[in-house]
Design a protein around this motif. Structure first.
Motif, PDB file in Angstrom:
ATOM      1  N   GLY A 194       0.879  -1.248   0.003  1.00 62.02           N
ATOM      2  CA  GLY A 194      -0.050  -0.070   0.135  1.00 62.02           C
ATOM      3  C   GLY A 194       1.067   1.249   0.032  1.00 62.02           C
ATOM      4  N   THR A 195       2.161   1.229   0.011  1.00 64.37           N
ATOM      5  CA  THR A 195       3.070   2.432  -0.084  1.00 64.37           C
ATOM      6  C   THR A 195       2.623   3.168  -1.491  1.00 64.37           C
ATOM      7  N   ILE A 196       2.586   4.482  -1.339  1.00 63.94           N
ATOM      8  CA  ILE A 196       2.007   5.361  -2.457  1.00 63.94           C
ATOM      9  C   ILE A 196       3.509   5.660  -3.319  1.00 63.94           C
ATOM     10  N   GLU A 197       3.465   5.463  -4.492  1.00 62.86           N
ATOM     11  CA  GLU A 197       4.429   5.587  -5.408  1.00 62.86           C
ATOM     12  C   GLU A 197       4.501   7.126  -6.030  1.00 62.86           C
ATOM     13  N   TRP A 198       3.198   7.580  -6.427  1.00 65.45           N
ATOM     14  CA  TRP A 198       2.988   8.762  -6.863  1.00 65.45           C
ATOM     15  C   TRP A 198       1.482   9.282  -6.691  1.00 65.45           C
ATOM     16  N   ARG A 199       1.305  10.508  -6.605  1.00 67.98           N
ATOM     17  CA  ARG A 199      -0.085  11.312  -6.847  1.00 67.98           C
ATOM     18  C   ARG A 199      -0.007  12.287  -8.031  1.00 67.98           C
ATOM     19  N   ALA A 200      -1.006  12.336  -8.826  1.00 67.37           N
ATOM     20  CA  ALA A 200      -1.255  13.198  -9.897  1.00 67.37           C
ATOM     21  C   ALA A 200      -2.378  14.046  -9.531  1.00 67.37           C
ATOM     22  N   LEU A 201      -2.314  15.383  -9.199  1.00 68.00           N
ATOM     23  CA  LEU A 201      -3.272  16.246  -8.985  1.00 68.00           C
ATOM     24  C   LEU A 201      -4.187  16.687 -10.172  1.00 68.00           C
ATOM     25  N   THR A 202      -5.330  16.701  -9.941  1.00 64.70           N
ATOM     26  CA  THR A 202      -6.288  17.345 -10.997  1.00 64.70           C
ATOM     27  C   THR A 202      -7.050  18.438 -10.569  1.00 64.70           C
ATOM     28  N   ASP A 203      -8.284  18.880 -11.201  1.00 63.72           N
ATOM     29  CA  ASP A 203      -8.953  20.186 -10.465  1.00 63.72           C
ATOM     30  C   ASP A 203      -9.982  19.652  -9.782  1.00 63.72           C
ATOM     31  N   GLU A 204     -10.419  18.319  -9.630  1.00 64.17           N
ATOM     32  CA  GLU A 204     -11.732  18.110  -8.959  1.00 64.17           C
ATOM     33  C   GLU A 204     -11.637  16.589  -8.842  1.00 64.17           C
ATOM     34  N   ALA A 228      -4.162  11.418 -19.855  1.00 62.95           N
ATOM     35  CA  ALA A 228      -3.295  10.079 -20.193  1.00 62.95           C
ATOM     36  C   ALA A 228      -1.894  10.254 -19.338  1.00 62.95           C
ATOM     37  N   LEU A 229      -1.618   9.542 -18.523  1.00 62.89           N
ATOM     38  CA  LEU A 229      -0.318   9.844 -17.771  1.00 62.89           C
ATOM     39  C   LEU A 229       0.459   8.551 -18.076  1.00 62.89           C
ATOM     40  N   ASP A 233       5.812   7.238 -14.081  1.00 67.15           N
ATOM     41  CA  ASP A 233       6.161   8.494 -13.158  1.00 67.15           C
ATOM     42  C   ASP A 233       5.013   9.266 -12.746  1.00 67.15           C
ATOM     43  N   GLY A 234       3.853   9.243 -13.539  1.00 72.32           N
ATOM     44  CA  GLY A 234       2.643  10.021 -13.512  1.00 72.32           C
ATOM     45  C   GLY A 234       2.768  11.355 -14.241  1.00 72.32           C
ATOM     46  N   GLU A 235       3.645  11.292 -15.178  1.00 67.51           N
ATOM     47  CA  GLU A 235       3.628  12.578 -15.915  1.00 67.51           C
ATOM     48  C   GLU A 235       2.777  12.594 -17.013  1.00 67.51           C
ATOM     49  N   THR A 236       2.214  13.859 -17.234  1.00 68.24           N
ATOM     50  CA  THR A 236       1.027  13.756 -18.291  1.00 68.24           C
ATOM     51  C   THR A 236       1.381  13.689 -19.777  1.00 68.24           C
ATOM     52  N   LEU A 237       0.979  12.861 -20.265  1.00 71.81           N
ATOM     53  CA  LEU A 237       0.995  12.545 -21.881  1.00 71.81           C
ATOM     54  C   LEU A 237       0.309  13.294 -22.579  1.00 71.81           C
ATOM     55  N   TRP A 238      -1.122  13.347 -22.164  1.00 71.31           N
ATOM     56  CA  TRP A 238      -1.989  14.382 -22.746  1.00 71.31           C
ATOM     57  C   TRP A 238      -3.285  14.679 -21.957  1.00 71.31           C
TER      58      TRP A 238
END
Length: 352
Positions: A194-204, A228-229, A233-238
């Motif tokens: 359950g260890t968190i690797e990454w979080r990607a923030l959005t607006d809602e 699409a990430l 690593d959670g980086e944004t693709l589009w």
């Protein structure tokens, strides 16, 4: 007389009539004769869970607090299991066990005969649907946590804080879990601890089930963002920005991503770029996740319309009308579509 009785079926294209109330609009292409049977819940309390089908039985939950097992060929009730709250969690099946959450704060594990094998109480209501792996079941709760439990007995393996109300169903691969959070992010965790690797923030809020395809994870938020990430690593693709929120989980087939939106539109976009392939107007908001079987895309809307579309073009083959919103995803098995509706019914439709 309800709207379903009032409207007249006519043939034609997929159009939405601006400024007309539901009872004033004729829906083209309705095919009511596709109905094989329907089942009504107690007091017609809404049925908003995606049906699970196995070995000639259909399993659904209802706001009347019950989990139902129905005969797939007739809709006859085989058994019901009563919880202490509404059931808005869609059932998941593994081996000989049915897993389902309830607004009474519990996750239940039921035998296919309707008997309780075990149950676990979370810190709040369970809206989310469970995900089952080889040895564990994952479930989110309104208490902001994601729980990993031993699937055979319900013992806790780990619990991780996600944030906000967790409506999202977890998606897993061999090592990781992807899930949306009520605070507006997508979270990647290790499946083992359950260890968190990454979080990607959005607006809602993110209530959809993430979809993983190759090197990317697809999801959407209630502000109208579709993303699409990179899975690594959670980086944004589009990203694609819409005018209203998205609670319809992405469905991917042959390089195309399909989903609906609260802006009353059904979309198909390119998996690699997010560029629009086609869009068609619906009559109501779309929260249902598309199901594609045998070259037909099925999806429901808040007007209670079920659409059968050509996934290549978005053209409608036919439509079917229920009496209230269809927020659950259609389930297609052996030429029959099983549809849950907020009008308190489960419908079986001939789609051959």
């Amino acid at each position: 007389m309800n709207r379903r009785q009032f409207l007249t079926a006519i043939t034609g294209g997929l159009i939405a009539v601006a400024g007309c109330t539901q009872t004033e609009t004729e829906i083209p292409g309705l095919e009511p004769d596709r109905e094989l049977w329907s089942f009504q819940s107690i007091d017609q309390q809404r049925v908003s869970t995606t049906p699970a089908v196995r070995d000639g039985r259909v399993y659904v939950g209802s706001d009347d607090h019950n989990v139902y097992a129905l005969a797939a060929d007739t809709g006859r009730e085989i058994w019901q299991f009563e919880t202490d709250g509404g059931v808005q969690s869609s059932p998941a099946m593994a081996d000989e066990t049915l897993y389902i959450g309830s607004l009474d704060h519990h996750l239940y594990a039921l035998g296919f005969d309707g008997t309780e094998r075990w149950s676990v109480v979370t810190g709040d209501k369970v809206y989310a649907s469970p995900t089952v792996t080889a040895d564990r079941v994952l479930i989110g709760s309104r208490d902001s946590y994601l729980y990993a439990l031993e699937s055979d007995c319900g013992e806790s393996i780990w619990r991780t804080y996600i944030g906000g109300v967790v409506f999202s169903k977890a998606t897993v691969d061999s090592e990781y879990v992807y899930i949306g959070g009520g605070d507006g992010d997508l979270v990647k965790l290790r499946l083992d601890d359950g260890t968190i690797e990454w979080r990607a923030l959005t607006d809602e809020r993110v209530s959809v089930t993430p979809t993983i395809v190759d090197d990317r994870v697809l999801f959407a938020d209630h502000d109208g963002g579709v993303y699409a990430l990179s899975r690594s690593d959670g980086e944004t693709l589009w990203t694609k920005e819409l005018s209203d929120g998205v609670a319809s989980s992405p469905t991917v087939q042959d390089g195309t991503v399909y989903f609906g939106s609260w802006d009353t539109t059904i979309y198909a976009v390119d998996l690699e770029t997010g560029e629009l392939t086609w869009e068609v107007d619906a009559y109501g908001h779309e929260s249902s996740t598309p199901t594609i079987v045998d070259g037909v895309l099925y999806i429901g809307d808040s007007w209670g319309i079920v659409y059968a579309l050509d996934p290549q073009t978005g053209d409608a083959y036919w439509r079917f009308e229920t009496g209230n919103a269809v927020n659950a995803s259609p389930t297609i098995v052996d030429g029959v579509a099983y549809i849950a509706s907020n009008d308190g019914h489960v419908y079986a439709l001939d789609v051959t």
